[in-house]
Design an enzyme around this catalytic site. Sequence first.
Site, PDB file in Angstrom:
ATOM      1  N   TYR A   1       0.751  -1.255  -0.002  1.00 43.06           N
ATOM      2  CA  TYR A   1       0.228   0.104   0.154  1.00 43.06           C
ATOM      3  C   TYR A   1       0.947   1.172  -0.026  1.00 43.06           C
ATOM      4  CZ  TYR A   1      -4.154  -2.857   0.127  1.00 43.06           C
ATOM      5  OH  TYR A   1      -5.148  -3.474  -0.212  1.00 43.06           O
TER       6      TYR A   1
ATOM      7  N   ASP B   1     -12.798  -9.551   1.499  1.00 42.24           N
ATOM      8  CA  ASP B   1     -13.649  -9.119   0.775  1.00 42.24           C
ATOM      9  C   ASP B   1     -14.313 -10.646   0.049  1.00 42.24           C
ATOM     10  OD1 ASP B   1     -13.627  -6.686   1.319  1.00 42.24           O
ATOM     11  OD2 ASP B   1     -13.454  -5.993  -0.887  1.00 42.24           O
TER      12      ASP B   1
ATOM     13  N   ASP C   1      -2.899 -17.903  -3.680  1.00 44.24           N
ATOM     14  CA  ASP C   1      -3.800 -18.156  -4.810  1.00 44.24           C
ATOM     15  C   ASP C   1      -4.511 -19.587  -4.414  1.00 44.24           C
ATOM     16  OD1 ASP C   1      -1.013 -18.965  -5.053  1.00 44.24           O
ATOM     17  OD2 ASP C   1      -1.363 -19.812  -7.207  1.00 44.24           O
TER      18      ASP C   1
ATOM     19  N   LYS D   1       2.830 -15.486  -0.170  1.00 43.81           N
ATOM     20  CA  LYS D   1       3.319 -15.893  -1.678  1.00 43.81           C
ATOM     21  C   LYS D   1       4.725 -15.974  -1.569  1.00 43.81           C
ATOM     22  CE  LYS D   1       2.169 -16.453  -5.896  1.00 43.81           C
ATOM     23  NZ  LYS D   1       1.406 -17.552  -6.254  1.00 43.81           N
TER      24      LYS D   1
ATOM     25  N   ASP E   1      -6.692  -7.936   2.418  1.00 45.11           N
ATOM     26  CA  ASP E   1      -7.843  -6.954   1.813  1.00 45.11           C
ATOM     27  C   ASP E   1      -8.663  -7.912   0.849  1.00 45.11           C
ATOM     28  OD1 ASP E   1      -9.285  -4.603   1.297  1.00 45.11           O
ATOM     29  OD2 ASP E   1      -7.649  -3.713   0.371  1.00 45.11           O
TER      30      ASP E   1
END
Length: 364
Positions: free
Chosen positions: A137, A251, A223, A190, A247
């Site tokens: 970010y 969602d 993933d 990751k 984030d």
Amino acid sequence: MSASNAMRLIVLPGDGIGPEITGATVAVLEAVSDRFGLGLQLEDDIAGHESLRRHGITVRPELLERVQEADGLILGPMSTFDYTDETKGGINPSMYFRKNLDLFANVRPARTYPGVRHHAAEEFDLVVVRENTEGFYADRNMASGGSEILVTPDVCVSMRRITRACCERVARSAFRLATTRKKHVSIVHKANVLKIGDGIFIEECRKVAAEFPEVTVDDYIIDAMCAHVVRAPGKFDVIVTTNMFGDILSDLTAELSGSLGLGGSVNAGVRYAMAQAAHGSAPDIAGQDRANPFSLILSVAQLLDWHADRLGSTAYAQASRAIEAAVESAVAAGEATADVGGRLGTKATGEAIVKRVREAAVPA
């Protein structure tokens, strides 16, 4: 910080549907304060478009000082896409408070509700704990300036900051939470590609895990995790991950539960916390009495629970549970907005929760 146990909260209604869902939320807070003898002190202020119109800036410096003197903040949805130029007063309020109050843990529960048509393969109840202050970010991981650099008009370089200290403290938040739930933490990363940064994240999570031998620990590449959580969300309890992955994943899990409008969200640090709906300002339905207030209502329940943990307060914990139980009951009865299968508008939905809270049993 307030001197007494009475919690002082600054309320910022926000943009778009913000004033409507904040109004419903404040009514619930007033009801739960009366029912459980909390003595909550709710103080209104402004941020976002209203502040920009009146003061030429979306967040005034003196507002930060006011929030720092309080016990918590309720932030309504903000039109963050509109705030692109800080030199013209367009500060992103969400980023601003997260950064300046050091709200490092974004805790986002997601669960299925009886009576709500969900999109998951099975019922589930999980929590995503997202690191909130660094990562990819660009607006919050540098002391000065952003971490996206336009090298040429056609080339951009984006930098990610990962620190052991931030990884350790968000991991500790996740493991502490897991001890109150099903005692299972899943680390999401990751590291097969981001070998150094996510390698540090995993190392710090594993170090903290050693202090919680009663908690089962596993890890997933992001993933693969998205596939697993769609296929079998019921196998997960607490998920801890870095900023961007958290984030996106939060969602996804909220929508799997039936609606983003069911996803609560608290941004917590050591000294401060902020309740914030997990969704945006939805200007297309603003003023139509259609917006679902449950996300912000559930977020303030989390805020009360955070305060209960700090104080060791049974009353605040009971009030938090009463709000959550009221939402579950209202949804099951169809006393909710249309997006979750209900038949009411925003204000009436808030009133349905108020009624249930006022009828909630108060332990002797």
